[in-house]
Scaffold this motif. Structure first.
Motif, PDB file in Angstrom:
ATOM      1  N   PRO A 132       0.813  -1.227   0.000  1.00 32.50           N
ATOM      2  CA  PRO A 132       0.000   0.000   0.000  1.00 32.50           C
ATOM      3  C   PRO A 132       0.842   1.270   0.000  1.00 32.50           C
ATOM      4  CG  PRO A 132      -0.044  -1.021   2.154  1.00 32.50           C
ATOM      5  CD  PRO A 132       0.641  -1.999   1.267  1.00 32.50           C
ATOM      6  N   ALA A 133       2.110   1.164   0.371  1.00 31.46           N
ATOM      7  CA  ALA A 133       2.960   2.359   0.396  1.00 31.46           C
ATOM      8  C   ALA A 133       3.112   2.976  -0.983  1.00 31.46           C
ATOM      9  CB  ALA A 133       4.316   2.014   0.982  1.00 31.46           C
ATOM     10  N   ALA A 134       2.839   2.164  -2.061  1.00 36.28           N
ATOM     11  CA  ALA A 134       2.963   2.693  -3.426  1.00 36.28           C
ATOM     12  C   ALA A 134       1.953   3.793  -3.698  1.00 36.28           C
ATOM     13  CB  ALA A 134       2.788   1.553  -4.426  1.00 36.28           C
ATOM     14  N   LEU A 135       0.908   3.856  -2.853  1.00 34.67           N
ATOM     15  CA  LEU A 135      -0.102   4.893  -3.058  1.00 34.67           C
ATOM     16  C   LEU A 135       0.311   6.244  -2.491  1.00 34.67           C
ATOM     17  CD1 LEU A 135      -3.315   2.893  -2.005  1.00 34.67           C
ATOM     18  CD2 LEU A 135      -2.359   3.138  -4.297  1.00 34.67           C
ATOM     19  N   LEU A 136       1.251   6.260  -1.558  1.00 33.75           N
ATOM     20  CA  LEU A 136       1.504   7.452  -0.758  1.00 33.75           C
ATOM     21  C   LEU A 136       1.961   8.643  -1.582  1.00 33.75           C
ATOM     22  CD1 LEU A 136       3.241   5.855   2.366  1.00 33.75           C
ATOM     23  CD2 LEU A 136       0.850   6.508   2.076  1.00 33.75           C
ATOM     24  N   SER A 137       2.813   8.397  -2.576  1.00 32.44           N
ATOM     25  CA  SER A 137       3.400   9.514  -3.331  1.00 32.44           C
ATOM     26  C   SER A 137       2.331  10.350  -4.014  1.00 32.44           C
ATOM     27  CB  SER A 137       4.404   8.992  -4.348  1.00 32.44           C
ATOM     28  OG  SER A 137       3.761   8.116  -5.268  1.00 32.44           O
ATOM     29  N   CYS A 138       1.293   9.724  -4.461  1.00 33.40           N
ATOM     30  CA  CYS A 138       0.217  10.452  -5.138  1.00 33.40           C
ATOM     31  C   CYS A 138      -0.928  10.777  -4.193  1.00 33.40           C
ATOM     32  CB  CYS A 138      -0.283   9.609  -6.317  1.00 33.40           C
ATOM     33  SG  CYS A 138      -1.514  10.451  -7.342  1.00 33.40           S
ATOM     34  N   LEU A 139      -1.223   9.858  -3.269  1.00 33.26           N
ATOM     35  CA  LEU A 139      -2.387  10.016  -2.393  1.00 33.26           C
ATOM     36  C   LEU A 139      -2.198  11.100  -1.347  1.00 33.26           C
ATOM     37  CD1 LEU A 139      -5.148   9.060  -1.318  1.00 33.26           C
ATOM     38  CD2 LEU A 139      -3.925   7.351   0.049  1.00 33.26           C
ATOM     39  N   MET A 140      -1.069  11.133  -0.640  1.00 31.39           N
ATOM     40  CA  MET A 140      -0.909  12.032   0.489  1.00 31.39           C
ATOM     41  C   MET A 140      -0.955  13.501   0.097  1.00 31.39           C
ATOM     42  SD  MET A 140      -1.219  10.295   3.061  1.00 31.39           S
ATOM     43  CE  MET A 140      -1.183  11.819   3.980  1.00 31.39           C
ATOM     44  N   PRO A 141      -0.281  13.934  -0.993  1.00 32.93           N
ATOM     45  CA  PRO A 141      -0.421  15.348  -1.381  1.00 32.93           C
ATOM     46  C   PRO A 141      -1.872  15.712  -1.688  1.00 32.93           C
ATOM     47  CG  PRO A 141       1.478  14.380  -2.458  1.00 32.93           C
ATOM     48  CD  PRO A 141       0.732  13.245  -1.831  1.00 32.93           C
ATOM     49  N   ALA A 142      -2.593  14.800  -2.382  1.00 31.88           N
ATOM     50  CA  ALA A 142      -3.979  15.105  -2.720  1.00 31.88           C
ATOM     51  C   ALA A 142      -4.857  15.190  -1.464  1.00 31.88           C
ATOM     52  CB  ALA A 142      -4.521  14.040  -3.663  1.00 31.88           C
ATOM     53  N   VAL A 143      -4.664  14.266  -0.529  1.00 32.48           N
ATOM     54  CA  VAL A 143      -5.433  14.287   0.708  1.00 32.48           C
ATOM     55  C   VAL A 143      -5.096  15.527   1.537  1.00 32.48           C
ATOM     56  CG1 VAL A 143      -5.772  13.114   2.921  1.00 32.48           C
ATOM     57  CG2 VAL A 143      -5.762  11.799   0.802  1.00 32.48           C
ATOM     58  N   ALA A 144      -3.811  15.875   1.577  1.00 32.50           N
ATOM     59  CA  ALA A 144      -3.402  17.065   2.322  1.00 32.50           C
ATOM     60  C   ALA A 144      -3.995  18.327   1.716  1.00 32.50           C
ATOM     61  CB  ALA A 144      -1.885  17.158   2.376  1.00 32.50           C
ATOM     62  N   ASP A 145      -4.068  18.369   0.390  1.00 33.98           N
ATOM     63  CA  ASP A 145      -4.697  19.526  -0.249  1.00 33.98           C
ATOM     64  C   ASP A 145      -6.181  19.600   0.086  1.00 33.98           C
ATOM     65  OD1 ASP A 145      -2.327  20.274  -1.382  1.00 33.98           O
ATOM     66  OD2 ASP A 145      -2.726  19.315  -3.324  1.00 33.98           O
ATOM     67  N   ARG A 146      -6.778  18.426   0.191  1.00 34.75           N
ATOM     68  CA  ARG A 146      -8.223  18.387   0.420  1.00 34.75           C
ATOM     69  C   ARG A 146      -8.584  18.635   1.885  1.00 34.75           C
ATOM     70  NH1 ARG A 146     -12.008  19.752  -2.920  1.00 34.75           N
ATOM     71  NH2 ARG A 146     -14.040  18.966  -2.256  1.00 34.75           N
ATOM     72  N   MET A 147      -7.733  18.203   2.802  1.00 36.47           N
ATOM     73  CA  MET A 147      -8.114  18.252   4.221  1.00 36.47           C
ATOM     74  C   MET A 147      -6.974  18.655   5.141  1.00 36.47           C
ATOM     75  SD  MET A 147     -10.110  15.271   6.331  1.00 36.47           S
ATOM     76  CE  MET A 147     -10.476  15.509   8.066  1.00 36.47           C
ATOM     77  N   GLY A 148      -5.917  19.216   4.619  1.00 35.15           N
ATOM     78  CA  GLY A 148      -4.788  19.562   5.480  1.00 35.15           C
ATOM     79  C   GLY A 148      -4.620  21.030   5.740  1.00 35.15           C
TER      80      GLY A 148
END
Length: 855
Positions: A132-148
């Motif tokens: 699942p770590a393969a998702l982090l590079s794309c997922l975390m910036p998008a989630v942070a933009d949405r809710m960070g």
């Protein structure tokens, strides 16, 4: 589906002449007509990434986009409700490969259904992907933009909850060390979740912190502590108890992971402190469990002893004695005021608290003055617990502790005052008496102290003395002298308000319990204080309690009763009291002590005190310039003494004559005003009681009648204008005098007496008229032969008028007097009655008198 291409072919399978892609219509770049699929393994017309990007690109029909993502999810997870992928390896290739960017991009889609479908797909995939770590590079910036960021861009509560659950669950739990490069972004999202107004999002944020602490090393999390604490700690005051419980659990994992000492003292301490008195039992239970784990650590957790201090709560969660040492016997532990600690704290705990005592006491003492009851109550509980855990260590801080403690003892909230008193008891038990007694004595006896301040100081002193007695501390003679001297000072023994007297009595009682047999050294001073409290007019119960304390003092001094104390100290006390008799008023402590002292003495002891007692009373009562209230008080005292059968024996004979001549008769001298009339009433009442108990012998009565003072004072009292009760008391005094000395009256005295008696038959009060008839009976019976016929006729005719009174009670009383007169002077009575019998409205009474004349 062995490959991405196979998956793509499944999505474009032919459905019929006009078949469209299953669930993928209106996707730009894709034909809607049926066509023949290329052979397996042949080259694709476009790269997979491009095909997926095109499939999930924004559509001209936004409602269709949600349908498309839903159809993709159903192909990826054909297991329906279980959301189970058939081939996780292929799922890894698709989701972390060509589909990742398009799906993640949908998190920012303006259509909520598209965002929801993207999150659901990502959450299901993240739980099953082998990596699942393969998702982090794309997922975390998008989630942070949405809710960070602040404000949070995602408007939907449900989607914000889904985002934080995705982060708190599979992202954190399954990524491990791979999460470190994205930790800042994760913390931003978690902080926004903790700050979210939706309570379920807050709880999910707390779970995220707990999972972060489990997955990452302490060093990695340390830079993020400030941000996490800033967002987490405010939730300790949330209105929902479950949010507070979740917050405490997250804080527990964070503290256990290791936080700075500064954060513990300055940030965590103030936030956690109110929870010890939380209204929800679950919150308090979680709080105590967390603090217990922190105290067990060797790091900064020990500083929280000051915050929680094993504070007691309404449901008593610390009854398990987690801080007690099993090596100490519970039998010798003063559990009555150390609740809920049932045994002595372990040495390590004591050392821990002793080390941090200088740092924590000022804040706790300050909280005792907070304006909210909850904060003051928490501070009082905390202080009591600190004292239990600190042992004798607070002795160095007593100068700064005792004054706030005394102030808090008078708190208007009863429960706060209760815990403050318990804290004082703990100090009195664990700190040596020599450390705190001089300080408390100064507080109690301060000349300028106000009444409430003095009362509060007495409360604390009483509590400390009680505790010292419970643990059997020793007190030497110098300390006892210091204490009793302060209690005997004018500032202390002069208080006349019931609350102050009650606390003074408690101090004396506890002093007797503490000192035991040593009280004999200062028994006179202690008894002096108790006599003053017995004389209290504010509370009858207080007087009874003081009498009980006197019995206890007598027992401590080896005496069987108070009579033993009186025999030992009454003469010296009376002499001491007589030294300042000229300054006495009705409110003087010495005056009240003198009264109770005389009333406490048995007859045998009182006989030796009578000369001194008469000297004091005879110096005050004749003087009309002295305080009228004081004169009345002493006259009432003499009346009580003469009414007491045992004490009256000490006043018989010459002492009674001296008392009447030098004290009572001078007090009957007329002076204008109601105040003077009140003094005369007290004097005639005392004289009446003295005559009723026949304390004057034959010689004393003869001497007093010969002195020509007694009868005139009685006649004057019979004509008192201010109070009817004075005339009634004078009637009683005359009656008892005539019984004792009627036959001693001379002709002249008889001739002067009967007109005064007849006047009272015309009194405005029927009670006086009835009462004087009793004196007339005795007068007629004892002096019938002393009057000549002329005076006797005048006397009989004066009574005949009243035998025809409108009141039957008066008629009966006068008729009885005339019947007695008929027995002694039948001819005179018969003549007088026969002359007027036809004028009377009722012949019953005249007939009775005439029959008496015939007998």
């Amino acid at each position: 589906m062995g490959s991405i291409d196979d998956f793509w072919r499944q999505l474009n399978v032919k459905k019929g002449p006009k078949a469209t892609l299953s669930g993928l219509s209106n996707i730009p770049g894709l034909t809607t007509h049926s066509r023949t699929l290329p052979a397996k393994g042949s080259a694709s017309p476009a790269l997979p990434a491009a095909r997926f990007a095109a499939a999930l690109a924004p559509s001209e029909l936004p409602d269709q986009q949600g349908l498309q993502i839903s159809q993709l999810k159903s192909k990826l997870f054909p297991d329906g409700e279980n959301q189970k992928a058939q081939d996780v390896q292929l799922l890894q290739q698709i989701v972390s490969g060509p589909m990742l960017v398009p799906v993640v991009r949908l998190l920012g889609d303006p259509v909520e259904k598209c965002r929801e479908g993207s999150l659901t797909l990502l959450a299901s995939a993240a739980e099953q992907l082998p990596e699942p770590a393969a998702l982090l590079s794309c997922l975390m910036p998008a989630v942070a933009d949405r809710m960070g960021d602040v404000p949070v861009e995602e408007p939907s509560e449900e989607l914000r909850l889904a985002i934080i659950r995705l982060i708190a669950g599979p992202v954190i739990l399954r990524s491990g060390q791979c999460l470190l490069p994205y930790l800042t972004l994760v913390v931003k999202v978690v902080c926004r979740a903790l700050e979210d107004p939706f309570h379920d999002i807050k709880k999910a944020g707390c779970s995220a912190i707990a999972n972060l602490c489990k997955q990452l090393p302490s060093d990695a999390l340390r830079p993020q502590h400030d941000a996490l604490l800033a967002s987490l700690l405010p939730n300790l005051g949330h209105q929902h108890s479950r949010v507070r419980v979740s917050t405490l659990a997250a804080l527990d994992t964070l503290v256990t992971k290791g936080v700075s000492e500064q954060a513990m003292v300055q940030v965590i301490a103030p936030a956690v402190k109110p929870l010890v008195s939380d209204r929800a039992s679950a919150v308090k239970e979680q709080c105590f469990a967390a603090v217990g784990s922190w105290l067990g650590a060797s790091r900064q957790g020990r500083l929280l002893t000051a915050i929680i201090s094993t504070s007691q709560s309404a449901d008593d969660r610390l009854k398990s004695n987690d801080f007690a040492s099993s090596s100490h016997s519970q039998a010798s532990w003063p559990a009555s005021f150390t609740h809920p600690f049932q045994a002595q704290p372990a040495a390590t705990t004591q050392h821990m608290v002793q080390d941090i005592l200088p740092a924590i006491l000022p804040s706790v003492v300050t909280d005792l003055r907070e304006w909210t009851v909850a904060l003051r109550l928490n501070a009082a509980r905390c202080l009591q617990s600190i004292f239990v855990l600190a042992g004798a260590a607070p002795s160095a801080h007593l100068p700064h502790l005792l004054s706030p403690l005394c102030s808090a003892a008078g708190d208007e909230e009863e429960q706060v005052a209760h815990y403050v008193v318990q804290a004082a008891q703990v100090l009195g038990a664990f700190v040596k008496l020599g450390h705190w007694l001089p300080l408390m004595v100064d507080s109690v006896a301060a000349p300028q102290a106000s009444l409430p301040t003095r009362v509060n100081a007495l409360v604390v002193l009483s509590a400390m003395l009680h505790a010292a007695g419970v643990v059997q501390q020793s007190v030497d003679s110098e300390q006892l002298l210091l204490l009793v001297g302060a209690l005997c000072s004018d500032a202390v023994r002069g208080v006349d308000q019931a609350p102050a007297q009650q606390q003074l009595l408690a101090v004396i009682y506890n002093t007797i319990s503490l000192a035991g047999g040593q009280c004999s050294l200062l028994s006179q001073q202690l008894w002096l204080l108790l006599l003053q409290l017995q004389a209290s007019e504010s509370s009858q119960e207080l007087a009874m309690q003081a009498a009980t304390a006197s019995q206890r003092l007598a027992a401590a001094c080896g005496q069987s009763s108070i009579a033993g104390l009186a025999a030992m100290h009454a003469p010296s006390l009376t002499s001491a009291l007589a030294q300042n008799v000229d300054s006495w008023t009705a409110h003087s402590p010495d005056c009240h002590v003198f009264s109770v002292l005389l009333l406490s003495c048995p007859g045998t002891t009182l006989s030796a005190l009578i000369p001194q007692a008469l000297q004091i009373t005879c110096s005050i009562l004749p003087d009309p310039e002295r305080d009228p209230a004081l004169r009345i008080h002493l006259l009432q005292l003499l009346e009580r003494m003469t009414a007491n059968e045992d004490q009256a024996k000490a006043l018989q004979g010459a002492a009674a004559q001296h008392l009447a001549d030098q004290a009572l008769l001078p007090a009957l001298v007329w002076h204008a005003g109601k105040t003077a009339a009140a003094v005369r009433f007290a004097a005639i009442s005392a004289l009446s009681t003295l005559l009723a108990h026949q304390l004057l012998g034959f010689e004393q009565l003869q001497a007093m009648l010969a002195g020509n003072r007694l009868l005139p004072m009685l006649f004057q009292s019979l004509e008192e204008e201010y109070f009817v009760d004075t005339r009634l008391a004078a009637c009683s005094a005359t009656y008892h005098l005539l019984i004792s000395a009627g036959k001693l009256l001379t002709y002249e005295q008889c001739r002067l007496t009967y007109p005064e008696l007849l006047k009272r038959l015309d009194d405005s009060s029927n009670a006086v008229r009835t009462s004087i008839c009793a004196a007339l009976k005795v007068f007629v019976d004892n002096t019938s032969s002393s009057l000549d016929d002329g005076n006797a006729k005048y006397f009989i005719n004066g009574m005949l008028i009243h035998m025809d009174d409108m009141d039957p009670v008066i008629q009966e009383a006068v008729c009885t007097v005339l019947e007695i007169a008929a027995a002694h002077r039948p001819a005179l009575v018969n003549e007088a009655v026969s002359t007027v019998s036809h004028l009377h409205r009722n012949s019953i009474y005249t007939s009775r008198v005439l029959k008496a004349c015939e007998r």
